[in-house]
Design an enzyme around this catalytic site. Structure first.
Site, PDB file in Angstrom:
ATOM      1  N   MET A  39      21.798   8.096 -57.130  1.00 54.12           N
ATOM      2  CA  MET A  39      22.455   6.869 -56.643  1.00 54.12           C
ATOM      3  C   MET A  39      23.931   7.161 -56.414  1.00 54.12           C
ATOM      4  O   MET A  39      24.561   7.814 -57.245  1.00 54.12           O
ATOM      5  CB  MET A  39      22.322   5.757 -57.688  1.00 54.12           C
ATOM      6  N   ASP A  41      27.154   4.828 -53.929  1.00 49.06           N
ATOM      7  CA  ASP A  41      27.792   3.507 -53.758  1.00 49.06           C
ATOM      8  C   ASP A  41      26.878   2.279 -53.915  1.00 49.06           C
ATOM      9  O   ASP A  41      25.784   2.248 -53.344  1.00 49.06           O
ATOM     10  CB  ASP A  41      28.370   3.378 -52.348  1.00 49.06           C
ATOM     11  N   GLN A  59      23.138   3.227 -52.430  1.00 54.02           N
ATOM     12  CA  GLN A  59      22.868   4.504 -51.776  1.00 54.02           C
ATOM     13  C   GLN A  59      21.932   5.301 -52.673  1.00 54.02           C
ATOM     14  O   GLN A  59      22.227   5.540 -53.856  1.00 54.02           O
ATOM     15  CB  GLN A  59      24.187   5.271 -51.584  1.00 54.02           C
ATOM     16  N   TRP A  67      22.579  14.063 -53.925  1.00 52.81           N
ATOM     17  CA  TRP A  67      22.747  13.358 -52.657  1.00 52.81           C
ATOM     18  C   TRP A  67      21.818  13.965 -51.606  1.00 52.81           C
ATOM     19  O   TRP A  67      21.571  15.162 -51.599  1.00 52.81           O
ATOM     20  CB  TRP A  67      24.210  13.476 -52.214  1.00 52.81           C
ATOM     21  N   PHE A  99      23.775   4.689 -44.454  1.00 49.92           N
ATOM     22  CA  PHE A  99      24.972   4.814 -45.290  1.00 49.92           C
ATOM     23  C   PHE A  99      25.414   3.419 -45.774  1.00 49.92           C
ATOM     24  O   PHE A  99      24.753   2.421 -45.517  1.00 49.92           O
ATOM     25  CB  PHE A  99      26.095   5.485 -44.489  1.00 49.92           C
ATOM     26  N   SER A 100      26.566   3.388 -46.419  1.00 50.65           N
ATOM     27  CA  SER A 100      27.020   2.170 -47.094  1.00 50.65           C
ATOM     28  C   SER A 100      27.337   1.019 -46.145  1.00 50.65           C
ATOM     29  O   SER A 100      27.645   1.230 -44.975  1.00 50.65           O
ATOM     30  CB  SER A 100      28.262   2.483 -47.931  1.00 50.65           C
ATOM     31  N   GLU A 212      37.200   5.233 -47.474  1.00 46.62           N
ATOM     32  CA  GLU A 212      35.799   4.823 -47.429  1.00 46.62           C
ATOM     33  C   GLU A 212      35.652   3.443 -48.075  1.00 46.62           C
ATOM     34  O   GLU A 212      36.508   3.011 -48.844  1.00 46.62           O
ATOM     35  CB  GLU A 212      34.927   5.826 -48.204  1.00 46.62           C
ATOM     36  N   TRP A 301      33.182  12.145 -56.908  1.00 50.51           N
ATOM     37  CA  TRP A 301      32.536  13.157 -56.058  1.00 50.51           C
ATOM     38  C   TRP A 301      32.846  14.575 -56.508  1.00 50.51           C
ATOM     39  O   TRP A 301      32.162  15.520 -56.104  1.00 50.51           O
ATOM     40  CB  TRP A 301      32.906  12.953 -54.591  1.00 50.51           C
TER      41      TRP A 301
HETATM   42  C1  FRU Z   1      31.220   6.994 -50.354  1.00 54.63           C
HETATM   43  C2  FRU Z   1      30.365   7.472 -49.193  1.00 54.63           C
HETATM   44  C3  FRU Z   1      30.431   6.477 -48.045  1.00 54.63           C
HETATM   45  C4  FRU Z   1      29.164   6.743 -47.313  1.00 54.63           C
HETATM   46  C5  FRU Z   1      28.212   7.029 -48.450  1.00 54.63           C
HETATM   47  C6  FRU Z   1      27.160   8.028 -48.120  1.00 54.63           C
HETATM   48  O1  FRU Z   1      30.831   7.487 -51.594  1.00 54.63           O
HETATM   49  O2  FRU Z   1      30.785   8.755 -48.789  1.00 54.63           O
HETATM   50  O3  FRU Z   1      31.578   6.606 -47.239  1.00 54.63           O
HETATM   51  O4  FRU Z   1      28.745   5.654 -46.552  1.00 54.63           O
HETATM   52  O5  FRU Z   1      28.995   7.528 -49.512  1.00 54.63           O
HETATM   53  O6  FRU Z   1      26.216   8.118 -49.132  1.00 54.63           O
END
Ligand code: FRU
Length: 472
Positions: A39, A41, A59, A67, A99-100, A212, A301
């Protein structure tokens, strides 16, 4: 003694491993975690007053604890503490992985999918990043992609994470979008056609990484009648955080329906949380009583994909209510306090800390206070309230397993922002995290920790502490 044949030993081993679930010492008990696998965002959060359910999408890679191809997974809760896992809500499609983004309740049927349709607005990540919408006619459980997707095409590589709200001033849907190192604002009558309104940020704030997951919220505070409401632009940045990697900055200013005007000096950087593990923070659509309720992803990250959890990776912060206050320097800042729902877990007072508890510290403010949480292995987290430099810091360099990344061992520090004669601090502890809050919301600090056994000793110099168990 008779020797047991090798094939019987092997069969027993296979049977045993099939029956035993991997032990999950770091699985949070009152924070949201994915049931399994990866998981990042939080996405599309909305509150449905007809069911009393808080919806949280996130996510998710359903295939592995790292990821990968992003889906929107789905959980719901009646109390923001106990979460029910629902089937994945949005799957990758021909436009890309998901994505988010955000979700809104389309009360007036502006998009034509139906009255009260739940509409998710997210980034389709294919060869380029574009914005798409999907609608749900069953309260957010299942979604159908709009056949006209994408609704907003990108012209740059990082063009993502749309946060949409209904703007009363301009009487239209408004999208805040992260575009490399600035945000763009778009307006739409129907969530399908979008027009650029303005841009913000090129000369403001921290630019050490990509911007982001933006959000724009109107914040107020009862005690700030004179100053009135302000608009706050939340902006997640990675890397470029104050202690390396990911973090959430914000800008205080005004929104006139078209343009965001920042009141902070361009070089001023304000952080929503002064820990290392607070990212992708956004707020709930339609929270009750016009509250602004936020949660963030409790990781960074720099090491999110290699933290020592096995069956799942990552958890979200507790829900936090946001408002405003004025600090000692006369600056408007975001007040961050645990939401009432987060406080509801506070149980009876107990003698010793456990792997999930709340600690309330009362520090005299006359001298430096040193708070040490430790276990029988000698692992410890040391927190210091420094009354001379007016800072609070958390040292996790000896907190337990720090071996998985050289970026993990760290000391995080926040200014106190408001000087008081004594200080109250709340620590929310859950298996692998410590969230520290100033008693009046002047600052927050969120850090992961991976002790090999729970911290069961607490020592406080310069004050006293009450420890509370977690109510179920
Ligand atoms: C932030 C991000 C967002 C993107 C998502 C991808 O953590 O990089 O910008 O939409 O994660 O999983």
């Amino acid at each position: 003694m008779k020797r047991i044949p090798l094939y019987i030993v092997l069969c027993l081993f296979v049977l045993l491993s099939a029956c035993t679930k991997p032990s999950e010492p770091y699985r949070s008990v009152y924070h949201h975690t994915p049931e399994a696998n990866w998981m990042n965002d939080p996405n599309g959060m909305f509150f449905d007053e007809t069911t009393g359910l808080w919806h949280l999408y996130y996510q998710h890679n359903p295939e592995a604890p790292v990821w990968g191809p992003m889906h929107w997974a789905h959980s719901v809760s009646k109390d923001l503490i106990h979460w029910e896992y629902l089937p994945i809500a949005i799957y990758p499609d021909a436009n890309g992985t998901i994505f988010s983004g955000s979700a809104v309740i389309d009360r007036a049927n502006t998009a034509g999918f139906g009255e009260n349709a739940i509409i998710a607005i997210y980034t389709s990540a294919g060869e380029t990043q574009n914005q798409s919408i999907s609608y749900s006619l069953d309260g957010g459980r299942t979604f159908t992609a709009y056949e006209g997707n994408p609704v907003l095409m990108g012209d740059i590589p990082d063009f993502r994470d749309p946060k949409v709200f209904w703007d009363e001033q301009s009487n239209q849907w408004t999208m805040v979008l992260a575009c490399q190192q600035e945000v763009r604002f778009y307006g739409s009558p129907n969530l399908k056609e979008w027009t650029l309104l303005s841009r913000f940020g090129a000369e403001y704030g921290e630019h050490g990484g990509v911007w982001e997951c933006p959000d724009l919220v109107q914040l107020k505070d009862e005690r700030m009648k004179e100053e009135g409401d302000k608009w706050v632009l939340l902006l997640n940045i990675n890397p470029g955080g104050p202690f390396g990697g990911s973090a959430t900055q914000y800008f205080v200013g005004n929104w006139d329906g078209k343009t965001f005007t920042c009141e902070d000096a361009p070089e001023e950087i304000k952080w929503l949380d002064y820990g290392k593990d607070h990212y992708a923070t956004v707020t709930w659509h339609n929270a009750p009583d016009n509250r602004i309720v936020a949660i963030g992803w409790m990781s960074n990250w720099q090491y999110a994909t290699i933290v020592p959890t096995v069956a799942f990776r990552s958890q979200n912060t507790i829900a936090r209510d946001l408002s405003l206050y004025i600090d000692d320097a006369g600056e408007a800042r975001v007040r961050v306090v645990p939401s009432p729902e987060s406080w509801a877990i506070k149980g009876k007072s107990i003698k010793r800390p456990t792997d999930a508890c709340i600690i309330e510290l009362h520090l005299t403010g006359e001298q430096d206070a040193v708070i040490t949480l430790s276990n029988n292995k000698g692992e410890k987290v040391t927190m210091t309230l420094d009354v001379h430099s007016h800072t609070f810091s958390m040292d996790r360099t000896a907190s337990g397993d720090c071996s998985f990344s050289h970026e993990f061992a760290a000391v995080t520090t926040t200014p106190l922002f408001v000087q008081r004669s004594s200080y109250t601090i709340h620590l929310f502890i859950d298996h692998c995290s410590i969230e520290a809050f100033d008693g009046d919301g002047a600052w927050a600090m969120t850090n992961l920790v991976f002790p090999s056994e729970p911290y069961n000793h607490l020592e406080v110099q310069g004050g006293e502490a009450t420890i509370y168990e977690i109510k179920n």
